[in-house]
Design an enzyme around this catalytic site. Sequence first.
Site, PDB file in Angstrom:
ATOM      1  N   HIS A 315       0.649  -1.342  -0.072  1.00  0.00           N
ATOM      2  CA  HIS A 315       0.333  -0.041   0.331  1.00  0.00           C
ATOM      3  C   HIS A 315       0.917   1.143  -0.183  1.00  0.00           C
ATOM      4  O   HIS A 315       2.280   1.549   0.318  1.00  0.00           O
ATOM      5  CB  HIS A 315      -1.050  -0.204   1.606  1.00  0.00           C
ATOM      6  N   ASP A 372      -7.369  -4.770   0.080  1.00  0.00           N
ATOM      7  CA  ASP A 372      -8.385  -6.109  -1.207  1.00  0.00           C
ATOM      8  C   ASP A 372      -8.131  -7.659  -1.080  1.00  0.00           C
ATOM      9  O   ASP A 372      -8.181  -8.293  -1.685  1.00  0.00           O
ATOM     10  CB  ASP A 372      -8.223  -5.863  -2.419  1.00  0.00           C
TER      11      ASP A 372
HETATM   12  C1  SDX Z   1      -6.306  -0.166  -2.956  1.00  0.00           C
HETATM   13  O1  SDX Z   1      -4.660   4.320  -2.107  1.00  0.00           O
HETATM   14  C2  SDX Z   1      -5.869   3.298  -1.285  1.00  0.00           C
HETATM   15  O2  SDX Z   1      -5.723   4.303  -0.092  1.00  0.00           O
HETATM   16  C3  SDX Z   1      -5.938   2.889  -1.878  1.00  0.00           C
HETATM   17  C4  SDX Z   1      -7.330   1.953  -1.438  1.00  0.00           C
HETATM   18  C5  SDX Z   1      -8.260   2.388  -1.086  1.00  0.00           C
HETATM   19  O3  SDX Z   1      -8.677   2.241  -0.187  1.00  0.00           O
HETATM   20  O4  SDX Z   1      -8.917   3.401  -2.413  1.00  0.00           O
HETATM   21  O5  SDX Z   1      -7.085   1.488   0.007  1.00  0.00           O
HETATM   22  C6  SDX Z   1      -7.369   0.369  -2.068  1.00  0.00           C
HETATM   23  O6  SDX Z   1      -6.004  -0.093  -3.496  1.00  0.00           O
HETATM   24  C7  SDX Z   1      -5.395  -1.256  -1.745  1.00  0.00           C
HETATM   25  C8  SDX Z   1      -4.340  -1.119  -3.016  1.00  0.00           C
HETATM   26  C9  SDX Z   1      -4.953  -2.529  -3.964  1.00  0.00           C
HETATM   27  N1  SDX Z   1      -3.897  -2.899  -5.036  1.00  0.00           N
HETATM   28  C10 SDX Z   1      -2.648  -4.623  -4.590  1.00  0.00           C
HETATM   29  O7  SDX Z   1      -3.093  -4.960  -4.041  1.00  0.00           O
HETATM   30  C11 SDX Z   1      -2.104  -4.628  -5.055  1.00  0.00           C
HETATM   31  C12 SDX Z   1      -0.854  -5.233  -5.390  1.00  0.00           C
HETATM   32  N2  SDX Z   1      -0.031  -3.804  -4.456  1.00  0.00           N
HETATM   33  C13 SDX Z   1       1.060  -2.759  -5.746  1.00  0.00           C
HETATM   34  O8  SDX Z   1       0.583  -3.116  -6.853  1.00  0.00           O
HETATM   35  C14 SDX Z   1       0.986  -1.738  -4.806  1.00  0.00           C
HETATM   36  O9  SDX Z   1       2.277  -2.573  -2.958  1.00  0.00           O
HETATM   37  C15 SDX Z   1       0.325  -0.878  -4.268  1.00  0.00           C
HETATM   38  C16 SDX Z   1      -0.375  -0.440  -5.617  1.00  0.00           C
HETATM   39  C17 SDX Z   1      -1.026  -1.655  -3.298  1.00  0.00           C
HETATM   40  C18 SDX Z   1       1.363   0.652  -3.876  1.00  0.00           C
HETATM   41  O10 SDX Z   1       2.431   0.835  -4.868  1.00  0.00           O
HETATM   42  P1  SDX Z   1       3.228   2.070  -4.237  1.00  0.00           P
HETATM   43  O11 SDX Z   1       3.565   2.764  -3.333  1.00  0.00           O
HETATM   44  O12 SDX Z   1       3.571   2.462  -5.761  1.00  0.00           O
HETATM   45  O13 SDX Z   1       4.462   0.638  -4.420  1.00  0.00           O
HETATM   46  P2  SDX Z   1       5.834   0.204  -5.009  1.00  0.00           P
HETATM   47  O14 SDX Z   1       4.931   0.187  -6.455  1.00  0.00           O
HETATM   48  O15 SDX Z   1       6.807   1.478  -5.019  1.00  0.00           O
HETATM   49  O16 SDX Z   1       6.390  -0.548  -4.144  1.00  0.00           O
HETATM   50  C19 SDX Z   1       8.214  -0.489  -3.282  1.00  0.00           C
HETATM   51  C20 SDX Z   1       8.903  -1.481  -3.460  1.00  0.00           C
HETATM   52  C21 SDX Z   1       8.349  -1.962  -4.595  1.00  0.00           C
HETATM   53  O17 SDX Z   1      10.173  -2.728  -5.182  1.00  0.00           O
HETATM   54  P3  SDX Z   1      11.539  -1.974  -5.056  1.00  0.00           P
HETATM   55  O18 SDX Z   1      11.259  -0.910  -6.423  1.00  0.00           O
HETATM   56  O19 SDX Z   1      11.674  -1.072  -3.759  1.00  0.00           O
HETATM   57  O20 SDX Z   1      12.399  -3.315  -5.301  1.00  0.00           O
HETATM   58  O21 SDX Z   1       7.619  -2.731  -2.758  1.00  0.00           O
HETATM   59  C22 SDX Z   1       7.376  -3.929  -4.532  1.00  0.00           C
HETATM   60  C23 SDX Z   1       7.031  -2.702  -5.620  1.00  0.00           C
HETATM   61  O22 SDX Z   1       7.920  -3.311  -6.581  1.00  0.00           O
HETATM   62  N3  SDX Z   1       6.210  -4.192  -3.787  1.00  0.00           N
HETATM   63  C24 SDX Z   1       5.572  -5.379  -4.218  1.00  0.00           C
HETATM   64  C25 SDX Z   1       4.648  -5.445  -4.544  1.00  0.00           C
HETATM   65  N4  SDX Z   1       4.044  -3.993  -4.017  1.00  0.00           N
HETATM   66  C26 SDX Z   1       4.766  -3.083  -3.648  1.00  0.00           C
HETATM   67  N5  SDX Z   1       6.628  -6.320  -4.389  1.00  0.00           N
HETATM   68  C27 SDX Z   1       5.447  -7.362  -4.629  1.00  0.00           C
HETATM   69  N6  SDX Z   1       4.056  -7.535  -4.347  1.00  0.00           N
HETATM   70  C28 SDX Z   1       3.597  -6.519  -3.962  1.00  0.00           C
HETATM   71  N7  SDX Z   1       2.022  -6.708  -3.756  1.00  0.00           N
END
Ligand code: SDX
Length: 437
Positions: A315, A372
């Site tokens: 998140h 989720d």
């Molecule tokens: C919702 O914003 C809100 O409030 C949203 C929400 C709401 O109520 O409106 O809470 C609802 O959208 C919840 C999130 C649902 N999405 C998912 O579950 C999809 C999987 N999650 C990721 O896509 C991700 O965690 C996000 C999109 C939720 C957040 O992305 P960010 O903040 O841009 O974080 P990032 O991509 O920069 O991640 C930081 C690191 C990265 O690795 P490094 O580059 O540091 O090596 O964490 C890794 C990412 O690759 N990472 C993951 C991961 N999520 C982040 N690696 C594996 N699996 C994951 N799910």
Amino acid sequence: MSDQPLVQPVSTVTLTFNDTNETIELPVLKGTDGHMGIDIRKLYDKTGFITYDPGFTSTGSCYSGITYIDGDNGILLYRGYPIQQLAEKSDFIESSYLLINGELPSKEEKADFAHRITRHTMVHEQLSDFYRGFRRGAHPMAIMVGVVGALSAFYHDSLDIDDHEQRDVAAHRLIAKMPTLAAMAYKYSLGQPFIYPQNKLSLVENFLNMMFAVPCEPYELNPVMVNAMDKILLLHADHEQNASTSTVRLAGSSRANPFACIASGIAALWGPAHGGANEAVLNMLQEIGDKSQIKKYVERAKDKNDSFRLMGFGHRVYKNYDPRASVMRKTCHDVLNQLGIKEPLLELAMELERVALEDDYFVERKLYPNVDFYSGIIFRAMGIPTSMFTVIFAVARTVGWIAQWREMIEDPSQKIGRPRQLYTGSPLRDYVPINKR
Ligand code: SDX
């Protein structure tokens, strides 16, 4: 529009441009939670510089008094009330009133609000013609984006955003009609007739009845499902300036009508990185299949060369357990136990959570289950198809989108949202005739 900040500056910061030694002093603003923000509204006018923050990881777009998240400590408040207390003691219609009006309603206010919403649950009969234009297999979110945007073609008496009364009516219409339109999308996918709302039912009872009743026999509402759906809608109602809420605010800042703004929020929510994640979690769990495959998929999620992500994990704001996910996990157990369902996907999800939370990759990045991760398992237990999961998220989040839209419209310092950019394209050049290229 007054440029006077609603929040008074508490101090200043000095920005020094090292190549010229020029400095600029910028005000520092403080929220009621103590978070500080540098007010850069004058930065471009005074220096010609912009800031650069493509994912808005460090950028505040507005003041808001609606919802507060402390991501480090896993805290979520609706108008100051902890989400855990509301999930346990309140209900969706009462929390909707709270989010929109800022205070918990009295008994009379709650009854009046519920009555107003009930009176708007029917949709214009011609709207049902829109559904027949879609293929039966259309994703219900595609239908919702289209049909909700079309509401502005039917309700001309609630489009004037400067009229407080009309803003109220539009808000009540959207909260009331979203369950009806969502249920119609589900019925259309089944080839079953639409079920009309019944004024003797509550909003959540109506939603389940419109989803599952058929004209040929009475439908008996299961209180376990009613309570679970009510709690899920409450948990999803608002969440600060997430991607879809920011989309609604941006659309609203151009003074688009409320129906168009909510349709834009539905479109943004659909993405699997956002509200579409609940559908993606179910698909992911079914792809993993059983516990023996968990390690393989966790390794894939860590592999930068693999596009696979653990859906329902991570998140932007929560760097701790999403408090909604904790409530959702408990609700999941309660619903499955009360319905007497043995759901292997729940066991699989819990084992996946355990393995991931013991893995340094997830621990270092503070990746925890989000809202989720468990919701889809509850929906599945309730007989709701995966394609409807995000639609239900949109039904709930419509309350938050409306609350945030109204807060923006009523903010005297509100301006049209128009971000800048750092240009990386071609410098000025003259047109070249085609025979010379
Ligand atoms: C919702 O914003 C809100 O409030 C949203 C929400 C709401 O109520 O409106 O809470 C609802 O959208 C919840 C999130 C649902 N999405 C998912 O579950 C999809 C999987 N999650 C990721 O896509 C991700 O965690 C996000 C999109 C939720 C957040 O992305 P960010 O903040 O841009 O974080 P990032 O991509 O920069 O991640 C930081 C690191 C990265 O690795 P490094 O580059 O540091 O090596 O964490 C890794 C990412 O690759 N990472 C993951 C991961 N999520 C982040 N690696 C594996 N699996 C994951 N799910």
